[in-house]
Every structure is written in C-alpha cells, then in structure tokens.
Motif scaffolding. Structure first.
Motif, PDB file in Angstrom:
ATOM      1  N   UNK A   1      66.276 -71.136 -59.392  1.00  0.00           N
ATOM      2  CA  UNK A   1      66.672 -71.588 -60.431  1.00  0.00           C
ATOM      3  C   UNK A   1      67.576 -72.554 -60.699  1.00  0.00           C
ATOM      4  N   UNK A   2      68.764 -72.422 -59.999  1.00  0.00           N
ATOM      5  CA  UNK A   2      69.985 -73.237 -59.675  1.00  0.00           C
ATOM      6  C   UNK A   2      69.785 -74.274 -58.619  1.00  0.00           C
ATOM      7  N   UNK A   3      68.699 -74.316 -57.831  1.00  0.00           N
ATOM      8  CA  UNK A   3      68.421 -75.293 -57.121  1.00  0.00           C
ATOM      9  C   UNK A   3      69.309 -75.102 -56.006  1.00  0.00           C
ATOM     10  N   UNK A   4      69.479 -73.794 -55.712  1.00  0.00           N
ATOM     11  CA  UNK A   4      70.380 -73.279 -54.464  1.00  0.00           C
ATOM     12  C   UNK A   4      69.814 -72.328 -53.587  1.00  0.00           C
ATOM     13  N   UNK A   5      70.411 -71.889 -52.532  1.00  0.00           N
ATOM     14  CA  UNK A   5      69.695 -70.899 -51.734  1.00  0.00           C
ATOM     15  C   UNK A   5      70.778 -70.093 -51.177  1.00  0.00           C
ATOM     16  N   UNK A   6      70.448 -68.759 -51.112  1.00  0.00           N
ATOM     17  CA  UNK A   6      71.367 -67.699 -50.480  1.00  0.00           C
ATOM     18  C   UNK A   6      71.220 -67.785 -48.903  1.00  0.00           C
ATOM     19  N   UNK A   7      72.421 -67.875 -48.355  1.00  0.00           N
ATOM     20  CA  UNK A   7      72.515 -67.810 -46.966  1.00  0.00           C
ATOM     21  C   UNK A   7      72.661 -66.292 -46.424  1.00  0.00           C
ATOM     22  N   UNK A   8      71.762 -65.506 -46.297  1.00  0.00           N
ATOM     23  CA  UNK A   8      72.006 -64.039 -45.925  1.00  0.00           C
ATOM     24  C   UNK A   8      72.062 -63.783 -44.572  1.00  0.00           C
ATOM     25  N   UNK A   9      73.161 -63.256 -44.120  1.00  0.00           N
ATOM     26  CA  UNK A   9      73.426 -63.213 -42.612  1.00  0.00           C
ATOM     27  C   UNK A   9      72.902 -61.871 -42.040  1.00  0.00           C
ATOM     28  N   UNK A  10      72.666 -60.908 -42.846  1.00  0.00           N
ATOM     29  CA  UNK A  10      72.139 -59.630 -42.336  1.00  0.00           C
ATOM     30  C   UNK A  10      71.273 -58.730 -43.662  1.00  0.00           C
ATOM     31  N   UNK A  11      70.169 -58.190 -43.451  1.00  0.00           N
ATOM     32  CA  UNK A  11      69.593 -57.368 -44.656  1.00  0.00           C
ATOM     33  C   UNK A  11      69.677 -56.006 -44.258  1.00  0.00           C
ATOM     34  N   UNK A  12      70.021 -55.024 -45.005  1.00  0.00           N
ATOM     35  CA  UNK A  12      70.210 -53.720 -44.679  1.00  0.00           C
ATOM     36  C   UNK A  12      69.426 -52.855 -45.680  1.00  0.00           C
ATOM     37  N   UNK A  13      69.218 -51.552 -45.596  1.00  0.00           N
ATOM     38  CA  UNK A  13      68.285 -50.794 -46.317  1.00  0.00           C
ATOM     39  C   UNK A  13      69.039 -50.039 -47.477  1.00  0.00           C
ATOM     40  N   UNK A  14      70.137 -50.174 -47.578  1.00  0.00           N
ATOM     41  CA  UNK A  14      70.841 -49.358 -48.756  1.00  0.00           C
ATOM     42  C   UNK A  14      72.061 -50.055 -49.349  1.00  0.00           C
ATOM     43  N   UNK A  15      72.453 -49.727 -50.305  1.00  0.00           N
ATOM     44  CA  UNK A  15      73.812 -50.302 -51.054  1.00  0.00           C
ATOM     45  C   UNK A  15      75.095 -50.012 -50.156  1.00  0.00           C
ATOM     46  N   UNK A  16      74.708 -48.634 -49.788  1.00  0.00           N
ATOM     47  CA  UNK A  16      75.926 -48.208 -49.328  1.00  0.00           C
ATOM     48  C   UNK A  16      76.277 -48.905 -47.583  1.00  0.00           C
ATOM     49  N   UNK A  17      75.105 -49.328 -46.945  1.00  0.00           N
ATOM     50  CA  UNK A  17      75.331 -50.154 -45.849  1.00  0.00           C
ATOM     51  C   UNK A  17      75.856 -51.600 -46.107  1.00  0.00           C
ATOM     52  N   UNK A  18      75.314 -52.026 -47.301  1.00  0.00           N
ATOM     53  CA  UNK A  18      75.675 -53.325 -47.739  1.00  0.00           C
ATOM     54  C   UNK A  18      77.359 -53.341 -47.884  1.00  0.00           C
ATOM     55  N   UNK A  19      77.431 -52.371 -48.627  1.00  0.00           N
ATOM     56  CA  UNK A  19      79.026 -52.565 -48.997  1.00  0.00           C
ATOM     57  C   UNK A  19      79.881 -52.477 -47.727  1.00  0.00           C
ATOM     58  N   UNK A  20      79.540 -51.452 -46.765  1.00  0.00           N
ATOM     59  CA  UNK A  20      80.192 -51.363 -45.826  1.00  0.00           C
ATOM     60  C   UNK A  20      80.418 -52.673 -44.912  1.00  0.00           C
ATOM     61  N   UNK A  21      79.232 -53.310 -44.965  1.00  0.00           N
ATOM     62  CA  UNK A  21      79.108 -54.550 -44.006  1.00  0.00           C
ATOM     63  C   UNK A  21      79.917 -55.767 -44.875  1.00  0.00           C
ATOM     64  N   UNK A  22      80.186 -55.666 -46.094  1.00  0.00           N
ATOM     65  CA  UNK A  22      81.190 -56.573 -46.990  1.00  0.00           C
ATOM     66  C   UNK A  22      82.484 -56.119 -46.506  1.00  0.00           C
TER      67      UNK A  22
END
Length: 305
Positions: A212-233
């Motif tokens: 909707x903003x005319x932009x795109x997310x550059x997602x480097x890696x996809x994980x299965x849980x918020x815990x794993x996402x936060x650790x990667x951040x």
C-alpha cells in the motif's frame, strides 16, 4: 433425493481442501468410495457440483449452493448434539476456530488450554489465517469463529472484544535509529527485515501494508517463531515487526530495542467474530464465553533474566 451426513461432510471436506483425495482422507473414506458418493450426489441433483481441474477441484455455482446448505445442516445437528449433551451433563462437540498470528502465538495458548481442560469433551480445530481472509471465510461458513484485528472489514459479522495488541519494531542495539522511540513502517522498510514464513498471517499483513506504501520488504531470513525472530534481530541480521508482548520477553538482556510504530494499524483491537453468535452451537458459545472473559491479572513479578 437422499443425502446422508457422510455425504455432506465429505463434500465440505472436498470443497475446503480443493481435492477429492484430500477430502476422502479427512472423511476416512477410500478414494473410490468418496468419488462414488460425489458422483451419486451429482446424479441425484442432475447437475455437476465440482469442476475437475488438473490441480484438483473447485465448486460450481450449484456446488457452492450445496456447500452452503450442507454447513447449515451440520451446524444444526452439532448444535442439537451439544444441547442434548449439555442436558445430560456432558457437553461435547467440535469448534472450528481461525486466528491471526498474534492471537494464535501469544494470547490463545493459555486461554485454549484452560478451556480444553475445563471441557474435556469439546475439541477445537485451530488454523492460522490473515484477518481479512478470516472475515471472508466466516461469511462462507468455513469456520464457526475467528479472531481478527480490527483493521479487517467485519461489517457483515458480529464481534466481541478479545485482547488489545500492539505491534512494535524490534531493532538491535546500536542500529541506525539513534535514540528514536518511535518510527513509521515506511522508515523501517529502508532496513533489512527478519520475518516469519510467507504463510504466516502477520507476514502477509505486513507485505500488504508495504504494498500500500508502494514499497517492498527485504526479508533476509524467515523463521517459525517470534522467539527465533528476536534472537536473529539481536544478532544484527535485520529488524522485525512483532507483537509487543512477544518483544518484551526478549528486551531485558539489553541487546534489543523496541520502537513504537506510528502507523494506525499497529495499535489494534483483536476481536472474536462469528456470522451470528446466536446461531452458534453450544460448544462454540461456551468457547466464546471463555475467550471473552477478562484475562488473568499480571502477578507483578518480573521474569528472571
């Protein structure tokens, strides 16, 4: 014209999965028997109910009409069973519940565990969907109940409050956000992202907002849980949008910062929805009552770090 309940359940399983093979497995029928039952329904009605495609099947207009009435019939039978069981002191049944990512990850586990332990004869079929898809599928009677964000169009549904949910941007300490405490999603999109799988309802919602903003997310890696996402951040791979309740579990170590998102859709009310609450089966009504009860008060004790 005579259809039994096995025929109706089979037909709905075929419609929901888009496959006679998958529908037969869900119905615990041999493929040949399932195919014969479907052909028998078409023969009795004198009209094709399914369009056979290379990748499966889809309902014809007549098939959609049959599916609509089949759901009504089965809902009424389930409601009858629930009410009779309730009189006998042993409420039993099955409730189909769709939910977005935030609710299914952080709010439903304990609430459903309490409900299932209190009602051992009631089962819950829980599936994850984006909020806008849940609203559409409730109208199509694919499920009994749904939990959605208030950004979804639920004008044709009935709803009740479930939980407040806040989405935040989590960034590693020392990131390019300086001392900011708040940012917009548009500004965040200038950075690399860590995300959930593409089938995640939240990830689909974020991709929609970026579009909707005319932009795109550059997602480097996809994980299965918020815990794993936060650790990667924390490791400096990128930034992520997660529910505040999930982010706060990881913020205490000092290696993760939480920034408020200024976008209106990031601060939302989660709602439990149905086509009509008064038409729900007794088990579904009991689940609504349990989910709409006030959440247990926090103990005030800080988690150990």
């Amino acid at each position: 014209m005579r259809f039994d309940l096995v025929d109706l359940r089979l037909f709905l399983h075929v419609i929901d999965t888009g496959s006679i093979t998958a529908g037969s497995k869900l119905s615990h029928l041999a493929l040949a028997s399932a195919s014969a039952r479907i052909r028998g329904m078409e023969g009795a009605l004198g009209v094709p109910l399914l369009e056979r495609l290379r990748a499966g099947v889809k309902p014809t207009k007549a098939g959609l009409a049959v599916a609509h009435h089949a759901r009504l019939v089965l809902q009424q039978i389930e409601r009858m069973h629930g009410e009779i069981a309730d009189y006998a002191g042993g409420l039993a049944g099955r409730v189909r519940l769709l939910s977005n990512t935030a609710a299914i990850t952080d709010y439903l586990p304990q609430a459903l565990a309490d409900f299932l332990n209190t009602h051992p004869a009631i089962d819950v079929d829980l599936e994850e969907r984006p909020s806008h898809v849940i609203a559409s599928q409730l109208l199509d009677q694919v499920a009994d109940l749904g939990i959605v964000a208030d950004s979804a169009d639920i004008s044709s549904l009935e709803s009740r409050p479930f939980r407040r949910d806040h989405l935040v941007l989590v960034v590693p300490q020392g990131s390019g956000f300086g001392r900011q405490r708040q940012t917009s999603f548009a500004q965040a999109l200038a950075h690399d992202f860590v995300g959930l799988g593409e089938d995640s309802a939240l990830q689909q919602h974020l991709a929609l907002q970026a579009g909707r903003l005319g932009l795109r997310m550059r997602t480097r890696i996809r994980l299965r849980s918020f815990d794993a996402v936060c650790r990667m951040v924390e490791a400096g791979v990128g930034v992520a949008v997660v529910p505040a309740v999930a982010a706060e579990r990881h913020a205490g170590a000092g290696t993760l910062r939480l920034l408020k998102l200024s976008d209106s859709w990031a601060d939302r009310q989660l709602l439990i929805c149905a086509r009509r609450f008064e038409q729900l089966s007794v088990p579904a009504i009991r689940l609504v009552e349990a989910l709409c009860a006030p959440a247990p008060a926090a103990t005030g004790k800080k988690p150990k770090r």
